[in-house]
Each structure stands twice: as structure tokens, then as C-alpha cells.
Design an enzyme around this catalytic site. Sequence first.
Site, PDB file in Angstrom:
ATOM      1  N   ASP A 122       0.691  -1.233   0.025  1.00 56.47           N
ATOM      2  CA  ASP A 122      -0.084   0.077   0.050  1.00 56.47           C
ATOM      3  C   ASP A 122       0.665   1.293  -0.016  1.00 56.47           C
ATOM      4  O   ASP A 122       0.489   2.181   0.460  1.00 56.47           O
ATOM      5  CB  ASP A 122      -0.934  -0.001   1.238  1.00 56.47           C
ATOM      6  CG  ASP A 122      -2.022   1.037   1.040  1.00 56.47           C
ATOM      7  OD1 ASP A 122      -2.486   1.099   0.034  1.00 56.47           O
ATOM      8  OD2 ASP A 122      -2.551   1.552   2.133  1.00 56.47           O
ATOM      9  N   ASP A 160      -3.971  -4.695  -4.597  1.00 55.81           N
ATOM     10  CA  ASP A 160      -3.445  -3.754  -4.906  1.00 55.81           C
ATOM     11  C   ASP A 160      -1.725  -3.695  -5.393  1.00 55.81           C
ATOM     12  O   ASP A 160      -1.054  -2.950  -5.728  1.00 55.81           O
ATOM     13  CB  ASP A 160      -3.430  -2.541  -3.630  1.00 55.81           C
ATOM     14  CG  ASP A 160      -4.563  -2.263  -3.307  1.00 55.81           C
ATOM     15  OD1 ASP A 160      -5.539  -2.494  -4.023  1.00 55.81           O
ATOM     16  OD2 ASP A 160      -4.955  -1.556  -2.366  1.00 55.81           O
ATOM     17  N   ASP A 382     -11.230   0.814   6.448  1.00 55.57           N
ATOM     18  CA  ASP A 382     -10.244   1.285   5.534  1.00 55.57           C
ATOM     19  C   ASP A 382      -8.990   1.929   6.160  1.00 55.57           C
ATOM     20  O   ASP A 382      -7.883   1.955   5.295  1.00 55.57           O
ATOM     21  CB  ASP A 382     -10.851   1.895   4.345  1.00 55.57           C
ATOM     22  CG  ASP A 382     -11.857   1.284   3.508  1.00 55.57           C
ATOM     23  OD1 ASP A 382     -11.603  -0.178   3.416  1.00 55.57           O
ATOM     24  OD2 ASP A 382     -12.947   1.721   2.967  1.00 55.57           O
TER      25      ASP A 382
END
Length: 431
Positions: A122, A160, A382
Site C-alpha cells: 500500500d 493492490d 479502510d
Amino acid sequence: MTHHLPRTVLPAAAVALVLGLAAPATASPAPPATAAGHTLPAGTRFYVDPDSDAAHQAVTDLKNHDLAGAATMAKLASWPEATWFTGGTPAEVRTQVAKLMRDAGRTGTVPTLVAYNIPLRDCSLYSAGGAQSDAEYQAWIKAFAQGIGNGKAVVVLEPDGLANLPSDCGPASDPTGVLTAGRIADLNTAVDALEGQPGTSVYLDAGNSHWKSVGDIAQRLLQAGVARTQGFSLNVSNNLATDLNTHYGTWVSTCLWFATKGPAWANGHADSCAGQYYSSAAPNDGLPGNAVDPDDPSTWHWTDQWFQQNAGTPPTGQLTHFVVDTSRNGRGAWTPPQGKYSGDPQIWCNAPGRGIGARPTADTGVPLVDAYLWVKTVGQSDGQCNRSVPGGTIDPEYGAVDPAAGAWWPEQAQSLVQNAVPALTFNLNLH
């Protein structure tokens, strides 16, 4: 994951029975896999964790005499969700994965596992973490695969991880390209380790329909070894509508074919594919509707037209399959009020007013979509979003500081259930 099954079955089952929501069902074997062991039969039943956050919340609500809240959480707890593995030593993750496989095996169901431990995860933002080196990660993912063993499992590989390569993290994040090369090598190692298990269906994560262009993500998927997997995953932890992701995923799948099995001139040129941002088949003359707009699906016919002209109709059996995370997309994407935020409103982050989408199933009715899955745990935050308000720590949409990424947020869980489309009912296909 520290309790044994006989102790953890009690919370969800007890709440459901007390509230009169369900009757016990009898376990039945999971449907057999194909000879290759990697395709999900339409009748696949996915594993329901009796020790989930929602199950514990249901018990808490019941103890607090909140019967409505307990009923809502019991319904949520009856549905299968993915289990995330985000760190630990190789020995620890092998043990944890093996335990999950045993628990699922007792119920004749198929677990969904998320491997989320890639280095520089991330871009070191909300969900920062991951292995400290490529070597550490490769040892970890091989142990992860060993924990699966010969059982049937679905693995969503590194959300991701491809859509947010180290080179995407900033202009100075990977000046030599060595970190991005390491990421690609890590994912190839993971693909080979996981696909080496006879019953594992691997889906390389490909972001979502509002992120990388079709050609860009297709090229990255090819580099990461998607040809050796069952396919790719879309919309993980996001709320974009299922039909948009299905449309986008079909383009990505066709682009993969185009660049590997299509016309000779296209070989290796996934970057030539039209997508959700641009199509050379459109007039692109500045007039309304004459260019592809990622936020206006009515313009996507220009990209359909490009694929018809350049790829034709590829053989269905040669197209790559995919899965879609429907855990929070029942009401589609969030659109903030115009002018409310001057910076990035972070529409992906704890978007307000969203709801659960299609229930988990391998019987999607869409040939290229192997399953709708709840990959993101419904009700987990999140991260601490601030809608890009300078110096702000409070999320203006909630008037408070959001819980840390991955933390259980009961109020959000309740909201997602209340806003579910279609309305959430109790899962009657429990083991």
C-alpha cells in the site's frame, strides 16, 4: 484463529437459533474440482467462519439486549467472507493457513484466503506493512502454500500489489526500478508456489475499473504470471458496481488474449488495448459522448467497438476468468456533494452510505466471472480517512476519527447491512 471449532461454532449458531433465524443444516462435501483442480464449480459452497467479527458482535448485542442489532449481525455472520493473512513468520502462517483448511474441510466448504504481505504494501500508507524483503516474502508465501496442502481453496493474491507498484508510489519511490522488478519476481514466485497445490485457484489482484487502464493492468498481469493462474480479482475493498467491474474485467481478459493469442502484430502489445479512459474507435472530437469517460458507462461502447474491430470474438475457452469483490458495492460508488472537498475526497475510503452487494456465489451466470466474493471483511475500516483536509484527522463524513485500517467498526457493519442491495437475509446454505 486461536480457538478450536467446537468452541467457536457456538456464537453465530446460538444467536441465530435464539432469534429464530435459522435451523441447523447438515454438512455435505464440497463439489469436486475439475481434473486440473483449479476451476470453481458453480455449486461451490464457501467457508463461513464461526469466529468472525460479526459473530462476536451478534453475541455482544444479544448480551446488551439489542435484539435488532444481534439479528442484523447474525445474518451477516452467516455469510462467507475471506480470511486475510497479513504477516507473521513462515512457520506461523503455515500453521494458521493449515488450521483454516482443516476447519473448512470439516464443513465440506471452500475457504477464500487473501495473501497480503508484499513488501512496501500500500505504498506505506493506510495499510502499510508487509515483509521486509523479497527473500522474506518468498519464504512466507511458500509456507502459505504449504499450509493449503492438497485441499480446495481460493486465494486472492496481494490486493493492490499490481495496481500500486513501487514505481507508482511517487516520483522518487523507485528511481532504478529495482523495487518494482522485485515486486514482479515476488508475485511470480507466489503464483508458482500456490498453483503448485492441486486444489488452489489463484486470482492475481488487478485493482478495479476506476484505477489502471485496461492495457496497463493487462501488461502487469502478464508480467506477474497470470497465464499460470485461474485469473484475476477486481474491486477488492472497493465499492464500484458489479456491472462496471464485469465490463472492465471482460476488456482486461480480452486484452490478455489479444496480446498473447491475437493477431501477430499485437503480440506483447497489451498497451495498445483501448480501455475505460480512451478508445481510438471514438471520434474524440470534444463533443459530448464522443470519447470514453470512466464515469459514464454509456460511452464505453467506443471501447467495445475497438475490441470488436481488433480482437473480434476470441474463443471463450482461451479467455482469462476473474472474481469480483461484492462486499460493499450494492449501491455502487460514492459521489461526494459537488464542491464539498477541495482535495481528494478519498471515495474509496470508508465511503458513507454504501451497502453490501451480491451474495458470495460461484454461480454468477457470467461466463468469465468465476465468483462473487466478500473479500473485504464487511465492517472493517479502510483506515483513518480525512478527505484530504489539510492538517485534519477527523473524517468529515462521520464527525470523528475513523478506526485504523482493519479495525472492526460495528456502526459501519450495521450501515452496510441496512443498505444492502438486495436486502440481506439469513444464509440458509450453512453447513
